[in-house]
Design an enzyme around this catalytic site. Structure first.
Site, PDB file in Angstrom:
ATOM      1  N   HIS A 114      -3.409  -7.907   6.592  1.00 38.79           N
ATOM      2  CA  HIS A 114      -2.443  -6.819   6.386  1.00 38.79           C
ATOM      3  C   HIS A 114      -2.897  -5.632   7.234  1.00 38.79           C
ATOM      4  O   HIS A 114      -3.836  -4.927   6.876  1.00 38.79           O
ATOM      5  CB  HIS A 114      -2.414  -6.495   4.887  1.00 38.79           C
ATOM      6  N   ASP A 157       2.509  -6.472  -3.515  1.00 36.66           N
ATOM      7  CA  ASP A 157       1.123  -5.989  -3.492  1.00 36.66           C
ATOM      8  C   ASP A 157       1.074  -4.582  -4.059  1.00 36.66           C
ATOM      9  O   ASP A 157       1.776  -3.692  -3.581  1.00 36.66           O
ATOM     10  CB  ASP A 157       0.609  -6.003  -2.052  1.00 36.66           C
ATOM     11  N   PHE A 160      -5.388   2.658  -1.152  1.00 29.67           N
ATOM     12  CA  PHE A 160      -6.451   2.516  -2.144  1.00 29.67           C
ATOM     13  C   PHE A 160      -6.022   1.542  -3.244  1.00 29.67           C
ATOM     14  O   PHE A 160      -4.854   1.546  -3.655  1.00 29.67           O
ATOM     15  CB  PHE A 160      -6.788   3.877  -2.782  1.00 29.67           C
ATOM     16  N   SER A 171      -8.110  -5.081  -7.825  1.00 26.98           N
ATOM     17  CA  SER A 171      -8.985  -4.630  -8.908  1.00 26.98           C
ATOM     18  C   SER A 171      -8.824  -5.476 -10.163  1.00 26.98           C
ATOM     19  O   SER A 171      -9.799  -5.732 -10.877  1.00 26.98           O
ATOM     20  CB  SER A 171      -8.729  -3.150  -9.217  1.00 26.98           C
ATOM     21  N   HIS A 182      -5.930 -12.191   1.065  1.00 24.75           N
ATOM     22  CA  HIS A 182      -5.229 -11.037   1.627  1.00 24.75           C
ATOM     23  C   HIS A 182      -6.299 -10.065   2.124  1.00 24.75           C
ATOM     24  O   HIS A 182      -7.131  -9.601   1.348  1.00 24.75           O
ATOM     25  CB  HIS A 182      -4.379 -10.384   0.539  1.00 24.75           C
ATOM     26  N   ASP A 208      -7.056  -6.544   3.789  1.00 23.12           N
ATOM     27  CA  ASP A 208      -6.539  -5.216   4.104  1.00 23.12           C
ATOM     28  C   ASP A 208      -7.364  -4.565   5.205  1.00 23.12           C
ATOM     29  O   ASP A 208      -8.546  -4.281   5.022  1.00 23.12           O
ATOM     30  CB  ASP A 208      -6.574  -4.323   2.862  1.00 23.12           C
ATOM     31  N   GLY A 234      -0.976  -2.762  -7.833  1.00 24.36           N
ATOM     32  CA  GLY A 234      -0.930  -2.630  -9.281  1.00 24.36           C
ATOM     33  C   GLY A 234      -0.605  -3.911 -10.013  1.00 24.36           C
ATOM     34  O   GLY A 234      -0.060  -3.884 -11.113  1.00 24.36           O
TER      35      GLY A 234
END
Length: 211
Positions: free
Chosen positions: A64, A171, A140, A194, A31, A33, A173
């Site tokens: 994306h 997408d 973010f 993350s 993915h 970004d 968290g």
């Protein structure tokens, strides 16, 4: 559960090694970004990064496009069987762009933010390969997960009822706990940034894949 690592969260000093580790661990896609600093308050990468990734990756790349003008840029992120993901909220004629991409044979997906009702895109999914439901507001990584279970369930029921082949991706968290929430609601794919790249990549991809 299919897993799509958000590759801009990878370490640039270990980039090629981490790309290979993701692939070896069973990642479904990458993915990517792309942010322009206007549509979202952040700037990431452009076509050069995409083609660098394409040159070393063996799996599909989903770009994306978090940009004001996806109609200007989508063609710069296409090769092989890759897809572009377009925000419904982009300030352009989305239906016109979808028609243009379909006429060109472009593989694409639609993206909706947490506050956008599914009903806004339900009639646009006939040939979309992915519906990406954001569980954070884009811009973010590392944000707190927003529970979008009801929207996922609504989309899953509609896709099944209409006999569509669109996959649902989530997408924002995503970790081993929130992935269970979206899986139970009907998601097919999770994007993780993350969570994956702050620990053992192989173990964490396998953890998400097994949910």
């Amino acid at each position: 559960m299919l897993v799509s690592p958000s590759i801009v969260a990878a370490s640039l000093t270990k980039f090629q090694a981490q790309v290979k580790e993701c692939e070896d661990a069973g990642a479904y896609s990458f993915h990517l970004d792309v942010m322009d600093g206007n549509f979202v308050p952040n700037i990431t990468v452009g076509p050069d990064f995409y083609f660098a990734l394409r040159s070393i990756s063996k799996i599909p790349i989903d770009t994306h496009l978090m940009v004001d003008r996806p109609d200007y840029y989508y063609e710069k992120f296409l090769s092989q069987n890759d897809r572009v993901l377009i925000h419904y909220e982009s300030p352009i004629n989305i239906k016109g762009l979808i028609k243009k991409m379909e006429n060109e044979g472009v593989k694409y997906g639609l993206v909706i933010n947490p506050n956008t009702p599914f009903s806004k895109v339900s009639d646009l999914l006939e040939r979309a390969e992915i519906l990406l439901i954001m569980s954070v507001y884009p811009g973010f990584s590392g944000q707190k997960f927003i529970d979008v279970s009801e929207k996922i369930k609504e989309a899953r029921n509609y896709i099944k009822e209409m006999g569509l082949r669109t996959m649902i991706e989530v997408d924002g968290g995503i970790n081993e706990n929130t992935a269970k929430i979206v899986k139970n609601a009907g998601a097919d794919i999770v994007v993780s940034a993350s969570y994956l790249f702050s620990g053992d990549i192989t173990d964490r991809i396998k953890t998400l894949s097994s949910i």
